[in-house]
Design a protein around this motif. Structure first.
Motif, PDB file in Angstrom:
ATOM      1  N   SER A   1       0.828  -1.125  -0.001  1.00 49.73           N
ATOM      2  CA  SER A   1      -0.076   0.034  -0.029  1.00 49.73           C
ATOM      3  C   SER A   1       1.168   1.260  -0.010  1.00 49.73           C
ATOM      4  O   SER A   1       1.998   1.320   0.954  1.00 49.73           O
ATOM      5  CB  SER A   1      -0.818   0.183   1.340  1.00 49.73           C
TER       6      SER A   1
ATOM      7  N   ALA B   1      -8.064   1.693  -0.922  1.00 52.08           N
ATOM      8  CA  ALA B   1      -8.235   2.499  -2.071  1.00 52.08           C
ATOM      9  C   ALA B   1      -8.135   1.457  -3.238  1.00 52.08           C
ATOM     10  O   ALA B   1      -7.104   0.627  -3.083  1.00 52.08           O
ATOM     11  CB  ALA B   1      -7.429   3.426  -2.322  1.00 52.08           C
ATOM     12  N   ASP B   2      -8.695   1.625  -4.333  1.00 53.57           N
ATOM     13  CA  ASP B   2      -8.211   0.834  -5.525  1.00 53.57           C
ATOM     14  C   ASP B   2      -6.746   1.081  -6.021  1.00 53.57           C
ATOM     15  O   ASP B   2      -6.519   2.439  -6.042  1.00 53.57           O
ATOM     16  CB  ASP B   2      -9.300   1.387  -6.569  1.00 53.57           C
ATOM     17  N   GLY B   3      -6.209   0.209  -6.251  1.00 55.60           N
ATOM     18  CA  GLY B   3      -4.856   0.402  -6.849  1.00 55.60           C
ATOM     19  C   GLY B   3      -3.874   0.648  -5.448  1.00 55.60           C
ATOM     20  O   GLY B   3      -2.568   0.793  -5.704  1.00 55.60           O
ATOM     21  N   ARG B   4      -4.385   0.472  -4.392  1.00 53.23           N
ATOM     22  CA  ARG B   4      -3.486   0.598  -3.276  1.00 53.23           C
ATOM     23  C   ARG B   4      -2.632   1.864  -3.465  1.00 53.23           C
ATOM     24  O   ARG B   4      -1.584   1.888  -2.768  1.00 53.23           O
ATOM     25  CB  ARG B   4      -2.636  -0.591  -2.930  1.00 53.23           C
TER      26      ARG B   4
ATOM     27  N   ARG C   1      -3.674   6.757  -9.806  1.00 52.20           N
ATOM     28  CA  ARG C   1      -4.445   5.452  -9.451  1.00 52.20           C
ATOM     29  C   ARG C   1      -4.874   4.802 -10.560  1.00 52.20           C
ATOM     30  O   ARG C   1      -4.820   3.520 -10.838  1.00 52.20           O
ATOM     31  CB  ARG C   1      -5.574   5.759  -8.774  1.00 52.20           C
TER      32      ARG C   1
ATOM     33  N   LEU D   1      -3.652   1.103 -11.998  1.00 53.98           N
ATOM     34  CA  LEU D   1      -4.530   0.160 -12.297  1.00 53.98           C
ATOM     35  C   LEU D   1      -4.570  -0.404 -13.913  1.00 53.98           C
ATOM     36  O   LEU D   1      -4.667  -1.304 -14.220  1.00 53.98           O
ATOM     37  CB  LEU D   1      -6.075   0.441 -12.232  1.00 53.98           C
TER      38      LEU D   1
ATOM     39  N   SER E   1      -1.509  -2.661 -13.929  1.00 55.19           N
ATOM     40  CA  SER E   1      -1.571  -3.929 -13.311  1.00 55.19           C
ATOM     41  C   SER E   1      -2.295  -5.056 -14.099  1.00 55.19           C
ATOM     42  O   SER E   1      -2.196  -6.204 -13.732  1.00 55.19           O
ATOM     43  CB  SER E   1      -2.385  -3.672 -11.915  1.00 55.19           C
TER      44      SER E   1
END
Length: 222
Positions: free
Chosen positions: A69, A106-109, A137, A141, A144
């Protein structure tokens, strides 16, 4: 200044990844850091830099590893700097602490926080930080979803290899390299990186211009 605070995901049940990641970040980015990458509480890492490109690269490397994170804090640092990041203080560190706590949900840490001169959440610096946070972010993503094959060819090209040279190294055709780069959205990566660096730099400048600074020394380095 930019403070990156990273906390290992699932540290209670996973091996401690702090030492190898600390060494990797220091090896790859040490020359652009204000102090060596530090391990603070348990499996938490911190890095300090005044360079927005380096700040983004640190975030990208940590996100690529997939076990962190990541919080980015932007603001003043108490001066003079100590001999270790864990001993440093200032609004940027407080912002980074808030950011890494938010990143865990959070999305995407990833999360970004800034020093702001006003306490209200509608301060212009905070609104702008929220916009930049959303873009970083989204970029994380996007990356990823890249396949191992995509990372392999993107890494070669990022290191300066031509597509023809990458094809030779990988033992595949030029067309296959081109397709892998397309699937990896490499052209988007090349366009987004400098845009994010510019936005982070502008946010740092805005924060420096409106922040209250910190006591001690000759003022916060920026």
């Amino acid at each position: 200044m930019f403070v990156i605070t990273a906390d290992q995901i699932g540290s209670r049940t996973a091996p401690d990844r702090s030492a190898p990641m600390q060494a990797a970040l220091q090896h790859d980015h040490g020359r652009a850091l204000a102090l060596p990458v530090d391990q603070t509480a348990g499996d938490e890492l911190q890095a300090l830099t005044d360079d927005p490109a380096t700040a983004l690269d640190l975030i990208l490397d940590l996100a690529r590893d997939g076990h962190w994170s990541i919080g980015l804090g932007i603001g003043g640092i108490r001066s003079p700097l100590p001999d270790a990041v864990r001993k440093a203080t200032g609004p940027a560190f407080i912002a980074a602490r808030d950011a890494v706590d938010a990143a865990k949900r959070a999305d995407g840490r990833f999360a970004l926080r800034v020093e702001a001169p006003r306490a209200d959440g509608d301060a212009p610096e905070r609104r702008r930080a929220g916009h930049v946070e959303a873009l970083v972010r989204m970029f994380l993503l996007m990356r990823s979803r890249r396949s191992d094959a995509g990372w392999e060819v993107a890494g070669l090209v990022a290191d300066g290899a031509s597509q023809k040279q990458a094809a030779k190294v990988l033992g595949i055709s030029d067309a296959a390299v081109s397709q892998r780069l397309k699937s990896a959205m490499w052209s988007v990566d090349e366009q987004v990186r400098p845009a994010l660096v510019a936005l982070l730099g502008e946010l740092d400048e805005q924060t420096a211009a409106t922040g209250d600074g910190v006591d001690g020394g000759d003022g916060p380095p920026r």
